[in-house]
Design an enzyme around this catalytic site. Structure first.
Site, PDB file in Angstrom:
ATOM      1  N   LYS A  76     -81.751 -17.526  21.329  1.00  0.00           N
ATOM      2  CA  LYS A  76     -83.046 -16.870  21.460  1.00  0.00           C
ATOM      3  C   LYS A  76     -82.938 -15.931  22.653  1.00  0.00           C
ATOM      4  O   LYS A  76     -81.952 -16.003  23.391  1.00  0.00           O
ATOM      5  CB  LYS A  76     -84.162 -17.888  21.688  1.00  0.00           C
ATOM      6  CG  LYS A  76     -83.817 -18.917  22.780  1.00  0.00           C
ATOM      7  CD  LYS A  76     -84.867 -19.991  22.944  1.00  0.00           C
ATOM      8  CE  LYS A  76     -84.934 -20.988  21.821  1.00  0.00           C
ATOM      9  NZ  LYS A  76     -86.100 -20.874  20.950  1.00  0.00           N
ATOM     10  N   ARG A  77     -83.886 -15.031  22.861  1.00  0.00           N
ATOM     11  CA  ARG A  77     -83.816 -14.184  24.037  1.00  0.00           C
ATOM     12  C   ARG A  77     -83.740 -15.045  25.306  1.00  0.00           C
ATOM     13  O   ARG A  77     -84.243 -16.174  25.338  1.00  0.00           O
ATOM     14  CB  ARG A  77     -85.029 -13.243  24.098  1.00  0.00           C
ATOM     15  CG  ARG A  77     -84.934 -12.069  23.149  1.00  0.00           C
ATOM     16  CD  ARG A  77     -83.700 -11.231  23.368  1.00  0.00           C
ATOM     17  NE  ARG A  77     -83.794 -10.444  24.584  1.00  0.00           N
ATOM     18  CZ  ARG A  77     -84.228  -9.201  24.669  1.00  0.00           C
ATOM     19  NH1 ARG A  77     -84.606  -8.554  23.563  1.00  0.00           N
ATOM     20  NH2 ARG A  77     -84.267  -8.575  25.817  1.00  0.00           N
TER      21      ARG A  77
ATOM     22  N   THR B  39     -89.765 -18.839  15.817  1.00  0.00           N
ATOM     23  CA  THR B  39     -89.381 -18.814  14.412  1.00  0.00           C
ATOM     24  C   THR B  39     -87.926 -19.268  14.261  1.00  0.00           C
ATOM     25  O   THR B  39     -87.534 -19.727  13.184  1.00  0.00           O
ATOM     26  CB  THR B  39     -89.526 -17.394  13.800  1.00  0.00           C
ATOM     27  OG1 THR B  39     -88.893 -16.452  14.672  1.00  0.00           O
ATOM     28  CG2 THR B  39     -90.989 -17.031  13.604  1.00  0.00           C
TER      29      THR B  39
ATOM     30  N   LYS C 262     -85.860 -21.604  11.290  1.00  0.00           N
ATOM     31  CA  LYS C 262     -84.584 -21.292  10.626  1.00  0.00           C
ATOM     32  C   LYS C 262     -83.635 -22.498  10.699  1.00  0.00           C
ATOM     33  O   LYS C 262     -82.954 -22.833   9.732  1.00  0.00           O
ATOM     34  CB  LYS C 262     -83.926 -20.067  11.279  1.00  0.00           C
ATOM     35  CG  LYS C 262     -84.754 -18.790  11.164  1.00  0.00           C
ATOM     36  CD  LYS C 262     -84.220 -17.681  12.082  1.00  0.00           C
ATOM     37  CE  LYS C 262     -85.246 -16.599  12.314  1.00  0.00           C
ATOM     38  NZ  LYS C 262     -84.904 -15.715  13.454  1.00  0.00           N
TER      39      LYS C 262
ATOM     40  N   LYS D 139     -88.218 -20.051  28.295  1.00  0.00           N
ATOM     41  CA  LYS D 139     -87.481 -20.715  27.215  1.00  0.00           C
ATOM     42  C   LYS D 139     -86.519 -21.779  27.759  1.00  0.00           C
ATOM     43  O   LYS D 139     -85.987 -22.585  27.020  1.00  0.00           O
ATOM     44  CB  LYS D 139     -86.731 -19.685  26.378  1.00  0.00           C
ATOM     45  CG  LYS D 139     -87.671 -18.757  25.570  1.00  0.00           C
ATOM     46  CD  LYS D 139     -86.867 -17.725  24.802  1.00  0.00           C
ATOM     47  CE  LYS D 139     -87.730 -16.724  24.030  1.00  0.00           C
ATOM     48  NZ  LYS D 139     -88.250 -17.268  22.756  1.00  0.00           N
TER      49      LYS D 139
ATOM     50  N   HIS E  52     -99.483 -12.350  20.185  1.00  0.00           N
ATOM     51  CA  HIS E  52     -98.191 -13.058  20.157  1.00  0.00           C
ATOM     52  C   HIS E  52     -97.871 -13.821  21.419  1.00  0.00           C
ATOM     53  O   HIS E  52     -96.820 -14.461  21.487  1.00  0.00           O
ATOM     54  CB  HIS E  52     -97.050 -12.069  19.910  1.00  0.00           C
ATOM     55  CG  HIS E  52     -96.948 -11.603  18.498  1.00  0.00           C
ATOM     56  ND1 HIS E  52     -96.208 -12.259  17.552  1.00  0.00           N
ATOM     57  CD2 HIS E  52     -97.510 -10.555  17.866  1.00  0.00           C
ATOM     58  CE1 HIS E  52     -96.318 -11.627  16.389  1.00  0.00           C
ATOM     59  NE2 HIS E  52     -97.101 -10.588  16.563  1.00  0.00           N
TER      60      HIS E  52
HETATM   61  C1  LIG Z   1     -85.376 -15.637  14.730  1.00  0.00           C
HETATM   62  C2  LIG Z   1     -84.793 -14.741  15.756  1.00  0.00           C
HETATM   63  C3  LIG Z   1     -85.341 -14.687  17.043  1.00  0.00           C
HETATM   64  C4  LIG Z   1     -86.509 -15.550  17.454  1.00  0.00           C
HETATM   65  O1  LIG Z   1     -86.012 -16.750  17.989  1.00  0.00           O
HETATM   66  P1  LIG Z   1     -86.947 -17.758  18.819  1.00  0.00           P
HETATM   67  O2  LIG Z   1     -86.090 -18.949  19.025  1.00  0.00           O
HETATM   68  O3  LIG Z   1     -88.133 -18.038  17.950  1.00  0.00           O
HETATM   69  O4  LIG Z   1     -87.300 -17.051  20.076  1.00  0.00           O
HETATM   70  C5  LIG Z   1     -84.761 -13.860  17.970  1.00  0.00           C
HETATM   71  N1  LIG Z   1     -83.690 -13.102  17.668  1.00  0.00           N
HETATM   72  C6  LIG Z   1     -83.115 -13.145  16.456  1.00  0.00           C
HETATM   73  C7  LIG Z   1     -81.903 -12.311  16.188  1.00  0.00           C
HETATM   74  C8  LIG Z   1     -83.647 -13.951  15.456  1.00  0.00           C
HETATM   75  O5  LIG Z   1     -83.090 -13.975  14.240  1.00  0.00           O
END
Ligand SMILES: *Cc1c(COP(=O)(O)O)cnc(C)c1O
Length: 791
Positions: free
Chosen positions: A522-523, A630, A634, A528, A334
């Site tokens: 995101k985290r 991911t 979304k 990032k 990952h």
């Molecule tokens: C989809 C999702 C992530 C992943 O987000 P990235 O932008 O791909 O890092 C992290 N936390 C939650 C709650 C999510 O639904």
């Protein structure tokens, strides 16, 4: 299909038996529990039948330390096809279904993308009728709850089970024993049904809870030694007490090692017990019936543990056991971030898992012999050894002990093959595959954006797209249809109004639903680059101050992110963004044009409100650092153009939806590789007054970190670096002007509403590839070799 009268009776009966209450007196969470349990009652027969059907042929097992499931109720009702029926039934009982959905705690048993991927995969496996079972840990406490105090992150334990968990069943009689050098614990399985969409199949997610053998020591209790009386119990339960809150950083903690071994050993013993029941003791056929996927390196101790079980307990020769092991396991990588690559100090392993460690040594010794036979020199061998300088390199053990290693987006897999793991690709060229990540369209469109879903179903004349997402491509025929394009804008506006309402209630902040919603969720991590976004906002702010007449589309910048509690610099970035929010919010000259909101406690259920309401999806990681992402998918599925770098799955998103429908900027991987040795961020800083001005807010008193020194530390990390990293390690200065120029293009393009709606439509229409159904079918066919088995 089912009897709503009977369901109502069951709900009322459960309220009486479990809470001693009538419907009229029941609390919201009690009604939620009763409804959920009543639904559980309706699926047990199908669940049982599914388990029976899967027990005969080949099945796959997904081992993951994290499953970020979020809420279950709404999703389960949707997938069972009874959401509307139940909504009506509840209405007759004077209950608003939204209240029950909102009372549910998120099952936050994961940190971020990796854990959410596992959850989407489970749902897709159920929907596709694939014989796949998830195995993990039933943490009593999931990822911490976040709030802000004076702009600083506060953490609180996530006691998600405080009102019980109606969606899991404790299977006492299937408990197994897990042994460490210093203790023996019981692993109790809790099974959660994974309800596929529009199918009778019900898959299983089995999570293990650690318990002691002894409840408590009665003699000690009698001697009034109360603490000692429960000591054993507490020590055992510590193992599954709490999820480690680090996303993409490794911490070599003893309890973490125990967690990993605990769930891996329990799962393998469970699988072997089942195998022996069905097939006897001839283990040669084991790989014909089992494919085990290791989600990142967290469960990689499964490789020596299966060897131990086969060699020590089943008396199989090393060679045969190794052959079985490699044929059984496959591994998903990952990340390539150095700080995330798991390594364990062998002293810890020797202490906690001495026999497992011996086996790892043996695996390593034999591997090194093979390399010597190939004529590799000692430098090369050192660079590939599984154990080197007292550290066990889990990713190397994973590649060597499995038949397939996969990356999670094409760019990521290419970087693994040709850069990071080049030596491994040389010796095992056939073991490397790509499996671009995906998301489930049920939760991330059908459930969270019913307005857009209804529109799509009406346009396509069918709701088949929900489990055949490439059908969305047909929406392209409406590209010149102004009525459809306007409807897309209307739906987006509706979702923005809903989000604004939610933010008003939960953050106490009013935002303008007619402004452009620019969202980064995101985290919190340096790679990032939330800091790049923050600098961009400050630059816009200063330009507005200089030129108050400047014509911009009013914009709301929305952030959501948790920082690992020990990641001080990430916490500094949160404080910085919150300070920017305050500065701008208090400035009457700009506050109607720009606004910054950092929402608290970003999690799956908050995401379900944020993704559908976004006008711009911020995906701005340093090229080469985000394996896939991911969140980007979304947003795309909900009709949001990406503002992003050429990184991870952004590359494929743009390939599918067209570069002209997204906003790509910044250095690409090749350029980063080229400049990284000679990169001098000071040159950008000294020569660009706009950049200098925003960076200097960290130290010139414009913004205050409350005397913590956090901002100065951030400033130094950008300009001076530290012993363990270079200045501006993530090339923010390199990409700054590209970023702000691209934001200006977003502002220009957004004004032409019809042209903008076309971009939204093209993103929706081309999101089909990013269904986790597609990803899982690739795993099933190209790695696991399993077939659907519909009951
Ligand atoms: C989809 C999702 C992530 C992943 O987000 P990235 O932008 O791909 O890092 C992290 N936390 C939650 C709650 C999510 O639904």
């Amino acid at each position: 299909m089912f009897d709503t009268k009977e369901l109502r009776e069951n709900i009322e009966r459960i309220l009486k038996t479990d809470y001693g209450k009538t419907l009229a007196k029941a609390q919201t969470h009690e009604k939620y529990n009763a409804l959920s349990k009543a639904i559980m009652g309706t699926i047990v027969d199908n669940w049982d039948e599914t388990e029976k059907a899967y027990s005969t042929g080949k099945a796959a097992y997904y081992l993951s330390a994290e499953f970020l499931m979020g809420r279950a109720l709404g999703n389960n009702l949707l997938n069972l096809g009874i959401y509307e029926e139940i909504k009506e039934l509840l209405k007759k009982m004077d209950i608003n279904i939204n209240d029950l959905e909102e009372i549910e705690e998120d099952a936050g048993l994961g940190n971020g993308g990796l854990g959410r991927l596992a959850a989407c995969f489970m749902e897709s496996c159920g929907t596709l009728n694939l014989p796949v079972r998830g195995y993990g840990i039933r943490y009593s406490h999931g990822l911490f709850k976040q709030s802000f105090k004076d702009g600083f992150q506060r953490e609180e334990g996530d006691n998600w089970l405080k009102y019980g968990d109606p969606w899991s069943i404790r299977k006492e009689d299937e408990a197994v024993i897990v042994e460490f050098a210093d203790e023996k614990v019981r692993a109790i399985p809790y099974d959660t049904p994974i309800i596929g969409y529009a199918t009778r199949n019900i898959n299983t997610l089995r999570l293990w809870k650690a318990e002691s053998f002894k409840d408590f020591d009665f003699n000690l209790f009698n001697d009034q030694k109360y603490n000692e009386a429960v000591e054993d119990k507490n020590k055992a339960e510590d193992i599954s007490r709490v999820l480690y809150p680090n996303d993409s950083t490794e911490e070599g903690k003893i309890l973490r090692l125990k967690q990993q071994y605990f769930f891996v050993s329990a799962s393998l013993k469970d699988i072997i017990r089942q195998y022996k029941k069905n097939h006897g003791i001839d283990f040669n056929k084991f790989p014909e019936f089992h494919a085990i996927q290791l989600n990142d390196t967290h469960p990689v101790v499964a490789i020596p543990e299966l060897m131990r079980l086969l060699v020590d307990e089943e008396n199989i020769t090393w060679e045969i056991a190794w052959d079985i092991t490699v044929k059984t396991f496959s591994y998903t990588n990952h990340t390539i971030l150095a700080e995330a690559l798991e390594q364990w100090w062998n002293g810890l392993y020797k202490k906690v898992l001495p026999r497992v460690y011996e086996i790892i040594e043996d695996i390593d010794r034999r591997f090194i012999m093979e390399l010597l036979q190939k004529g590799y020199d000692s430098e090369k061998i050192n660079s590939m050894a599984i154990i080197y300088k007292d550290m066990i390199r889990m990713a190397f053990l994973a590649i060597h002990g499995t038949h397939t290693t996969n990356g999670v987006a094409q760019l990521h897999t290419d970087i693994l093959k040709f850069q990071e793991l080049r030596d491994w690709y040389d010796i095992y060229p056939n073991r490397f595959q790509n499996k671009t990540n995906g998301i489930t369209p049920r939760r991330w469109l059908a459930l969270c954006n019913k307005e857009l879903s209804q529109m799509i179903t009406a346009l396509l004349g069918t709701d088949k797209w929900i489990n055949e997402l490439t059908l969305l491509k047909e929406l392209e025929k409406y590209l010149e249809d102004e009525q459809v394009l306007n409807k897309i804008l209307e739906v987006k506006s509706e979702k923005k109004h809903q989000l604004a309402e939610y933010i008003k209630i939960h953050e106490g902040v009013e935002i303008n639903p007619n402004s452009l919603f620019d969202i980064q969720i995101k985290r919190l991590h340096e790679y990032k680059r939330q800091l790049l976004n923050a600098f961009g906002i400050l630059d816009l702010y200063f330009r507005l101050k200089e030129n108050p007449e400047m014509d911009i589309v009013p914009r709301t910048f929305i952030f959501g992110a948790k920082a690992a509690p020990g990641y001080i610099r990430a916490k500094g970035i949160i404080k910085f963004i919150n300070e920017i929010g305050t500065l701008i919010g208090n400035d009457p000259q700009v506050k109607d044009k720009i606004k910054v909101v950092f929402v608290q406690n970003y999690r799956v259920s908050y995401g379900e409100r944020l993704f559908p309401a976004a006008d711009i999806s911020e995906q701005i990681s340093t090229a080469g650092k985000e394996a896939s992402g991911t969140g980007n998918m979304k947003f795309m599925l909900n009709g949001t153009p990406t503002l992003g770098t050429f990184d991870g799955a952004n590359v494929e998103i743009v390939q599918e939806a067209g570069e002209e429908n997204n906003f790509i900027f910044g250095a690409r991987v090749e350029e980063i590789e080229e400049i990284k040795e000679s990169y001098n961020p000071k040159e950008y800083y000294e020569s660009n007054p706009r950049l200098k001005k925003v960076v200097d807010t960290l130290i010139d008193g414009t913004l205050s970190d409350g005397g913590t020194g956090m901002f100065e530390e951030l400033y130094n990390s950008l300009l001076e670096g530290a012993s363990w990293h270079k200045p501006d390690n993530y090339f923010i200065f390199r990409d700054f002007m590209d970023y702000v120029k691209t934001q200006e293009k977003v502002d220009r393009d957004y004004r032409d509403r019809i042209a903008w709606a076309k971009k939204c439509l093209m993103n929706i229409a081309n999101a089909g590839k990013f269904s986790s159904d597609r990803t899982i079918q690739e795993y099933a066919r190209e790695i696991w070799n399993i077939e659907p088995k519909k009951i």
